[in-house]
Design a protein around this motif. Structure first.
Motif, PDB file in Angstrom:
ATOM      1  N   MET A   4       1.050  -1.571 -16.641  1.00  0.00           N
ATOM      2  CA  MET A   4       1.895  -2.245 -16.077  1.00  0.00           C
ATOM      3  C   MET A   4       3.182  -1.261 -15.549  1.00  0.00           C
ATOM      4  O   MET A   4       2.899  -0.468 -15.245  1.00  0.00           O
ATOM      5  N   ILE A   5       3.168  -2.362 -14.422  1.00  0.00           N
ATOM      6  CA  ILE A   5       4.171  -1.454 -13.342  1.00  0.00           C
ATOM      7  C   ILE A   5       5.176  -2.158 -12.570  1.00  0.00           C
ATOM      8  O   ILE A   5       5.055  -3.326 -12.586  1.00  0.00           O
ATOM      9  N   SER A   6       6.595  -1.665 -12.754  1.00  0.00           N
ATOM     10  CA  SER A   6       7.251  -2.012 -11.350  1.00  0.00           C
ATOM     11  C   SER A   6       7.039  -2.114 -10.643  1.00  0.00           C
ATOM     12  O   SER A   6       6.553  -1.339  -9.929  1.00  0.00           O
ATOM     13  N   SER A   7       8.236  -2.682 -10.364  1.00  0.00           N
ATOM     14  CA  SER A   7       8.134  -3.247  -8.350  1.00  0.00           C
ATOM     15  C   SER A   7       8.371  -2.031  -7.654  1.00  0.00           C
ATOM     16  O   SER A   7       7.593  -2.034  -6.548  1.00  0.00           O
ATOM     17  N   ALA A   8       9.719  -1.232  -8.035  1.00  0.00           N
ATOM     18  CA  ALA A   8       9.670   0.368  -7.285  1.00  0.00           C
ATOM     19  C   ALA A   8       8.706   0.326  -7.530  1.00  0.00           C
ATOM     20  O   ALA A   8       8.384   1.852  -6.232  1.00  0.00           O
ATOM     21  N   ALA A   9       7.650   0.770  -8.283  1.00  0.00           N
ATOM     22  CA  ALA A   9       6.279   1.807  -8.190  1.00  0.00           C
ATOM     23  C   ALA A   9       5.380   1.215  -7.332  1.00  0.00           C
ATOM     24  O   ALA A   9       4.453   1.706  -6.651  1.00  0.00           O
ATOM     25  N   LEU A  10       5.233   0.146  -7.765  1.00  0.00           N
ATOM     26  CA  LEU A  10       4.260  -1.328  -6.744  1.00  0.00           C
ATOM     27  C   LEU A  10       4.198  -1.398  -5.775  1.00  0.00           C
ATOM     28  O   LEU A  10       3.443  -0.859  -5.064  1.00  0.00           O
ATOM     29  N   ASP A  11       6.023  -1.037  -5.134  1.00  0.00           N
ATOM     30  CA  ASP A  11       6.096  -1.487  -3.707  1.00  0.00           C
ATOM     31  C   ASP A  11       5.388   0.332  -3.112  1.00  0.00           C
ATOM     32  O   ASP A  11       5.623   0.198  -1.417  1.00  0.00           O
ATOM     33  N   THR A  12       5.370   1.289  -3.852  1.00  0.00           N
ATOM     34  CA  THR A  12       5.282   2.701  -3.056  1.00  0.00           C
ATOM     35  C   THR A  12       3.353   2.489  -3.465  1.00  0.00           C
ATOM     36  O   THR A  12       3.220   4.317  -3.014  1.00  0.00           O
ATOM     37  N   VAL A  13       2.698   1.985  -3.114  1.00  0.00           N
ATOM     38  CA  VAL A  13       1.315   2.164  -3.799  1.00  0.00           C
ATOM     39  C   VAL A  13       0.538   1.235  -2.546  1.00  0.00           C
ATOM     40  O   VAL A  13       0.731   0.643  -1.949  1.00  0.00           O
ATOM     41  N   SER A  14      -0.326   2.672  -1.921  1.00  0.00           N
ATOM     42  CA  SER A  14      -0.851   2.437  -0.790  1.00  0.00           C
ATOM     43  C   SER A  14      -1.957   0.801  -0.731  1.00  0.00           C
ATOM     44  O   SER A  14      -2.483   0.785  -1.986  1.00  0.00           O
ATOM     45  N   PRO A  15      -2.388   0.077  -0.357  1.00  0.00           N
ATOM     46  CA  PRO A  15      -2.875  -1.113  -0.198  1.00  0.00           C
ATOM     47  C   PRO A  15      -4.236  -0.262  -0.201  1.00  0.00           C
ATOM     48  O   PRO A  15      -5.911  -1.163  -1.091  1.00  0.00           O
ATOM     49  N   GLU A  16      -4.725   0.987   0.252  1.00  0.00           N
ATOM     50  CA  GLU A  16      -6.117   1.651   0.298  1.00  0.00           C
ATOM     51  C   GLU A  16      -6.610   1.810  -1.018  1.00  0.00           C
ATOM     52  O   GLU A  16      -7.460   2.253  -1.329  1.00  0.00           O
ATOM     53  N   VAL A  17      -5.356   1.936  -1.978  1.00  0.00           N
ATOM     54  CA  VAL A  17      -5.718   2.580  -3.177  1.00  0.00           C
ATOM     55  C   VAL A  17      -5.815   1.462  -4.018  1.00  0.00           C
ATOM     56  O   VAL A  17      -7.050   1.394  -5.152  1.00  0.00           O
ATOM     57  N   LEU A  18      -5.456  -0.266  -4.193  1.00  0.00           N
ATOM     58  CA  LEU A  18      -5.253  -0.689  -4.980  1.00  0.00           C
ATOM     59  C   LEU A  18      -6.906  -1.752  -4.257  1.00  0.00           C
ATOM     60  O   LEU A  18      -7.228  -1.467  -5.462  1.00  0.00           O
ATOM     61  N   ALA A  19      -7.236  -1.614  -2.839  1.00  0.00           N
ATOM     62  CA  ALA A  19      -8.709  -1.783  -2.992  1.00  0.00           C
ATOM     63  C   ALA A  19      -9.291  -0.868  -3.285  1.00  0.00           C
ATOM     64  O   ALA A  19     -10.573  -1.368  -4.109  1.00  0.00           O
ATOM     65  N   ALA A  20      -9.315   0.128  -3.589  1.00  0.00           N
ATOM     66  CA  ALA A  20     -10.441   1.230  -3.703  1.00  0.00           C
ATOM     67  C   ALA A  20     -10.631   1.053  -5.320  1.00  0.00           C
ATOM     68  O   ALA A  20     -11.843   1.016  -6.166  1.00  0.00           O
ATOM     69  N   LEU A  21      -9.692   0.610  -5.825  1.00  0.00           N
ATOM     70  CA  LEU A  21      -9.657   0.856  -7.629  1.00  0.00           C
ATOM     71  C   LEU A  21      -9.840  -0.828  -7.998  1.00  0.00           C
ATOM     72  O   LEU A  21      -9.660  -1.176  -9.025  1.00  0.00           O
ATOM     73  N   ARG A  22     -10.074  -1.576  -6.574  1.00  0.00           N
ATOM     74  CA  ARG A  22     -10.160  -3.152  -7.296  1.00  0.00           C
ATOM     75  C   ARG A  22      -8.778  -3.848  -7.699  1.00  0.00           C
ATOM     76  O   ARG A  22      -9.717  -4.455  -8.590  1.00  0.00           O
ATOM     77  N   LEU A  23      -7.612  -3.498  -7.543  1.00  0.00           N
ATOM     78  CA  LEU A  23      -6.895  -3.900  -8.234  1.00  0.00           C
ATOM     79  C   LEU A  23      -5.925  -5.461  -7.570  1.00  0.00           C
ATOM     80  O   LEU A  23      -5.885  -4.821  -6.392  1.00  0.00           O
ATOM     81  N   SER A  24      -5.663  -5.684  -8.040  1.00  0.00           N
ATOM     82  CA  SER A  24      -4.582  -6.537  -8.198  1.00  0.00           C
ATOM     83  C   SER A  24      -3.595  -6.663  -9.013  1.00  0.00           C
ATOM     84  O   SER A  24      -3.678  -6.680 -10.572  1.00  0.00           O
ATOM     85  N   ALA A  25      -2.161  -7.446  -8.529  1.00  0.00           N
ATOM     86  CA  ALA A  25      -0.652  -7.643  -9.458  1.00  0.00           C
ATOM     87  C   ALA A  25      -0.661  -8.657  -9.654  1.00  0.00           C
ATOM     88  O   ALA A  25      -0.038  -9.352  -8.784  1.00  0.00           O
TER      89      ALA A  25
END
Length: 272
Positions: free
Chosen positions: A221-242
């Motif tokens: 689980m991740i708060s919006s405060a943290a998710l807003d600072t996660v780069s799209p590249e990291v999400l894509a590399a880890l195959r993550l969706s929120a």
């Protein structure tokens, strides 16, 4: 000294000890500490950990005085509390930068450990520590403290934290003890907690812990405060969706979090 003088002195000492340990007196001093500058919990094991002159004196005070509640001890720690606050106001001891806080624990661990026994439980905890802590340290995280079957860690960025968490989950999936493979729930939040010794305290720490509690049976689980600072590249590399978190009908309300806090669940797509 005459016998009568010794008796009088002993009576004075006994009276002082009684007053020192009277609940009403101790409570009154603690109430006074609540309005003094600084952290009114200063002097507990969390707030006296780590470097710093005031904390060193607090540790010595705590060791020299009885572990039982006492007004004299509270007065001593109150003075140190104000001293520490003055140090922080001059820039020594207060953090002013964003960090990402991670809390973890194992799902169903307590129930399993009751039947597994102490020796087997210790083996599991050692393997879990290696699996979880090493990826966090490799990603620049600092293990603040171990919490039984979980950890609290801080990271310089949410990117580092998210990468470390999923590395740790992969490593944890390879841990098996007596047929039991532990599952981990995680809470991630970015904020500006207060550095107290080697620990971090404050609302943002509480928020991170509550975000973890929303993880139920092993979610990240991740708060919006943290998710807003996660780069799209990291999400894509880890195959993550929120996926937005919605509290179940019978799930308890999360206490100790700001109104309007948005929480998301990070879902990892399988490799193709």
């Amino acid at each position: 000294m005459s016998p009568s003088a010794r008796e009088a002195l002993r009576a004075v000492v006994d009276t002082a000890r009684t007053v020192n340990r009277t609940d009403r007196v101790v409570d009154a001093v603690r109430t006074l500490r609540g309005v003094l500058p600084g952290d009114p919990t200063f002097g507990d094991p969390l707030s006296t950990a780590g470097p710093g002159t005031a904390r060193l004196v607090a540790r010595v005070t705590d060791r020299l005085q009885s572990e039982e509640p006492g007004a004299a001890k509270e007065v001593s720690l109150g003075a140190l509390q104000v001293w520490q606050a003055l140090l922080e106001r001059t820039g020594r001891g207060r953090g002013e930068r964003d960090v990402t806080i991670v809390f973890t624990d194992l799902v169903g661990f307590s129930t399993w450990s009751l039947s597994a026994g102490d020796a087997t439980t210790l083996i599991l905890l050692k393997q879990v520590a290696r699996a979880v802590e090493r990826p966090m340290q490799d990603r620049g995280g600092h293990i603040v403290k171990r919490l039984g079957d979980g950890v609290m860690a801080v990271f310089p960025s949410a990117d580092n934290a998210v990468g470390a968490v999923f590395d740790a989950r992969d490593a944890l999936a390879r841990v098996t003890v007596d047929g039991y493979t532990p599952r981990m729930r995680v809470g991630i939040h970015t904020g500006r907690p207060r550095a107290v010794g080697s620990d971090w305290l404050g609302v943002d720490v509480t928020v991170s812990a509550r975000v973890m509690q929303a993880g139920a049976d092993g979610n990240v689980m991740i708060s919006s405060a943290a998710l807003d600072t996660v780069s799209p590249e990291v999400l894509a590399a880890l195959r993550l969706s929120a996926k937005p978190y919605r509290r179940g009908l019978f799930s308890p309300k999360l206490d100790g979090v700001p109104e309007g806090l948005r929480i998301n669940r990070l879902v990892q797509a399988p490799e193709r």
